[in-house]
Scaffold this motif. Structure first.
Motif, PDB file in Angstrom:
ATOM      1  N   TRP A 122       0.749  -1.476  -0.087  1.00  0.00           N
ATOM      2  CA  TRP A 122       0.104   0.033  -0.190  1.00  0.00           C
ATOM      3  C   TRP A 122       0.871   1.190   0.218  1.00  0.00           C
ATOM      4  N   VAL A 123       0.504   2.233  -0.941  1.00  0.00           N
ATOM      5  CA  VAL A 123       1.313   3.504  -0.830  1.00  0.00           C
ATOM      6  C   VAL A 123       0.320   4.770  -0.647  1.00  0.00           C
ATOM      7  N   VAL A 124       0.521   5.550   0.241  1.00  0.00           N
ATOM      8  CA  VAL A 124      -0.131   6.724   0.484  1.00  0.00           C
ATOM      9  C   VAL A 124      -0.390   7.473  -0.621  1.00  0.00           C
ATOM     10  N   ASP A 125      -1.387   8.264  -0.632  1.00  0.00           N
ATOM     11  CA  ASP A 125      -1.450   9.361  -1.759  1.00  0.00           C
ATOM     12  C   ASP A 125      -0.725  10.081  -1.448  1.00  0.00           C
ATOM     13  N   GLY A 126       0.183  10.923  -2.221  1.00  0.00           N
ATOM     14  CA  GLY A 126       0.956  12.142  -2.150  1.00  0.00           C
ATOM     15  C   GLY A 126       2.337  11.594  -1.918  1.00  0.00           C
ATOM     16  N   ASN A 127       2.466  10.262  -1.498  1.00  0.00           N
ATOM     17  CA  ASN A 127       3.913   9.645  -1.622  1.00  0.00           C
ATOM     18  C   ASN A 127       4.378   9.352  -3.022  1.00  0.00           C
ATOM     19  N   HIS A 128       4.809  10.370  -3.933  1.00  0.00           N
ATOM     20  CA  HIS A 128       4.844  10.299  -5.112  1.00  0.00           C
ATOM     21  C   HIS A 128       6.149   9.501  -5.413  1.00  0.00           C
ATOM     22  N   ALA A 129       7.446   9.978  -4.770  1.00  0.00           N
ATOM     23  CA  ALA A 129       8.617   9.175  -5.056  1.00  0.00           C
ATOM     24  C   ALA A 129       8.349   7.554  -4.427  1.00  0.00           C
ATOM     25  N   VAL A 140       1.962  -2.701 -10.081  1.00  0.00           N
ATOM     26  CA  VAL A 140       0.731  -2.272 -10.974  1.00  0.00           C
ATOM     27  C   VAL A 140      -0.059  -1.639 -10.050  1.00  0.00           C
ATOM     28  N   ARG A 141      -0.802  -0.576 -10.318  1.00  0.00           N
ATOM     29  CA  ARG A 141      -1.705   0.247  -9.464  1.00  0.00           C
ATOM     30  C   ARG A 141      -3.014  -0.581  -9.736  1.00  0.00           C
ATOM     31  N   THR A 142      -3.709  -0.852  -8.701  1.00  0.00           N
ATOM     32  CA  THR A 142      -4.923  -1.850  -8.710  1.00  0.00           C
ATOM     33  C   THR A 142      -5.986  -0.828  -8.747  1.00  0.00           C
ATOM     34  N   GLY A 143      -6.077   0.269  -8.081  1.00  0.00           N
ATOM     35  CA  GLY A 143      -7.442   1.251  -8.092  1.00  0.00           C
ATOM     36  C   GLY A 143      -7.946   0.577  -6.730  1.00  0.00           C
ATOM     37  N   GLU A 144      -7.588  -0.182  -6.042  1.00  0.00           N
ATOM     38  CA  GLU A 144      -8.166  -0.459  -4.660  1.00  0.00           C
ATOM     39  C   GLU A 144      -7.670   0.394  -3.669  1.00  0.00           C
ATOM     40  N   ARG A 145      -8.569   1.291  -3.074  1.00  0.00           N
ATOM     41  CA  ARG A 145      -7.986   2.237  -2.190  1.00  0.00           C
ATOM     42  C   ARG A 145      -8.554   2.139  -0.783  1.00  0.00           C
ATOM     43  N   HIS A 146      -8.158   2.508   0.226  1.00  0.00           N
ATOM     44  CA  HIS A 146      -8.871   2.693   1.515  1.00  0.00           C
ATOM     45  C   HIS A 146      -8.352   3.782   2.414  1.00  0.00           C
ATOM     46  N   ALA A 147      -9.044   4.209   3.496  1.00  0.00           N
ATOM     47  CA  ALA A 147      -8.555   5.248   4.268  1.00  0.00           C
ATOM     48  C   ALA A 147      -7.243   4.597   5.067  1.00  0.00           C
ATOM     49  N   GLN A 148      -6.437   5.271   5.181  1.00  0.00           N
ATOM     50  CA  GLN A 148      -5.224   4.973   6.223  1.00  0.00           C
ATOM     51  C   GLN A 148      -5.743   4.364   7.629  1.00  0.00           C
ATOM     52  N   THR A 149      -5.161   3.610   8.215  1.00  0.00           N
ATOM     53  CA  THR A 149      -5.744   3.117   9.322  1.00  0.00           C
ATOM     54  C   THR A 149      -5.692   4.161  10.587  1.00  0.00           C
ATOM     55  N   ARG A 150      -4.473   4.832  10.648  1.00  0.00           N
ATOM     56  CA  ARG A 150      -4.268   5.880  11.793  1.00  0.00           C
ATOM     57  C   ARG A 150      -4.751   7.133  11.672  1.00  0.00           C
ATOM     58  N   ASP A 151      -5.253   7.497  10.054  1.00  0.00           N
ATOM     59  CA  ASP A 151      -5.400   8.691   9.945  1.00  0.00           C
ATOM     60  C   ASP A 151      -6.377   8.807   8.683  1.00  0.00           C
ATOM     61  N   GLU A 156      -4.742   5.335   1.061  1.00  0.00           N
ATOM     62  CA  GLU A 156      -3.677   4.366   0.414  1.00  0.00           C
ATOM     63  C   GLU A 156      -4.155   3.726  -0.908  1.00  0.00           C
ATOM     64  N   GLU A 157      -3.282   3.485  -1.814  1.00  0.00           N
ATOM     65  CA  GLU A 157      -3.622   2.535  -2.901  1.00  0.00           C
ATOM     66  C   GLU A 157      -2.833   1.320  -2.838  1.00  0.00           C
ATOM     67  N   ARG A 158      -3.345   0.235  -3.199  1.00  0.00           N
ATOM     68  CA  ARG A 158      -2.863  -1.156  -3.511  1.00  0.00           C
ATOM     69  C   ARG A 158      -2.104  -1.160  -4.607  1.00  0.00           C
ATOM     70  N   LEU A 159      -0.872  -1.569  -4.757  1.00  0.00           N
ATOM     71  CA  LEU A 159      -0.106  -1.833  -5.910  1.00  0.00           C
ATOM     72  C   LEU A 159       0.619  -3.599  -5.874  1.00  0.00           C
ATOM     73  N   VAL A 160       0.354  -4.162  -6.911  1.00  0.00           N
ATOM     74  CA  VAL A 160       0.709  -5.715  -6.949  1.00  0.00           C
ATOM     75  C   VAL A 160       1.820  -5.687  -8.078  1.00  0.00           C
ATOM     76  N   LEU A 161       2.564  -6.748  -7.617  1.00  0.00           N
ATOM     77  CA  LEU A 161       3.648  -7.047  -8.538  1.00  0.00           C
ATOM     78  C   LEU A 161       3.452  -8.592  -8.812  1.00  0.00           C
ATOM     79  N   ARG A 162       3.424  -8.825 -10.154  1.00  0.00           N
ATOM     80  CA  ARG A 162       3.288 -10.491 -10.479  1.00  0.00           C
ATOM     81  C   ARG A 162       4.464 -10.999 -10.583  1.00  0.00           C
ATOM     82  N   LEU A 163       4.648 -12.104  -9.949  1.00  0.00           N
ATOM     83  CA  LEU A 163       5.855 -12.810 -10.060  1.00  0.00           C
ATOM     84  C   LEU A 163       5.920 -13.995 -11.193  1.00  0.00           C
TER      85      LEU A 163
END
Length: 164
Positions: A122-129, A140-151, A156-163
């Motif tokens: 998961w990568v938080v929005d705004g963490n472009h680097a 690959v960006r999945t488009g699956e998103r949710h609110a960060q647990t502590r804020d 955050e958006e889920r990204l996946v790497l296929r092996l």
């Protein structure tokens, strides 16, 4: 580029090193993690040891100094064929020299050795680097998103790497 750098999988007795790097990460980049410095500063030795028993963890050392870390878990609720990246961080003075790539390689190799089909994070929005790094690394960006647990105001958006 990485001549004086070593990626090493740490064990339970390395808890102090992991604690020190993790607390530094939370101090320097507090907005990119699902936890907080105040919370993790309260953790005692048994908690850090438990973390290292429950998550494969690697540290990147440069000239004997830990400059970053990454962890890999089987995230609760995710498919058993997926491994999840947690707490990837590299110290600011060591960035853009391939250390994050090397840490991600360690996770990918371990996930493949365990027979995993995917690695996710998961990568938080705004963490472009970080987002750019992960996409360049094949996630690959999945488009699956949710609110960060502590804020809950951060997403955050889920990204996946296929092996292969």
């Amino acid at each position: 580029m990485l001549s004086d750098v070593q990626i090493r999988r740490v064990q339970e007795d390395d808890w102090r090193t992991v604690r020190d790097v993790r607390l530094r990460a939370l101090r320097e980049d507090p907005d990119v993690f699902g936890s907080s410095l105040a919370r993790e500063e309260l953790f005692a030795e048994p908690h850090w040891r438990m973390r290292l028993r429950s998550a494969a963890t690697w540290v990147v050392d440069e000239d004997g100094t830990a400059r970053g870390l990454v962890g890999m878990i089987q995230e609760p609720g995710s498919p058993t064929s997926d491994r999840h990246v947690v707490q990837l961080w590299v110290a600011p003075e060591a960035r853009r020299r391939g250390m994050a790539w090397a840490l991600l390689d360690a996770v990918r190799d371990a996930a493949q050795a365990e027979g995993a089909a995917t690695v996710s994070l998961w990568v938080v929005d705004g963490n472009h680097a970080a987002g750019d790094l992960f996409v360049r690394a094949g996630f690959v960006r999945t488009g699956e998103r949710h609110a960060q647990t502590r804020d809950a105001s951060r997403v955050e958006e889920r990204l996946v790497l296929r092996l292969t």
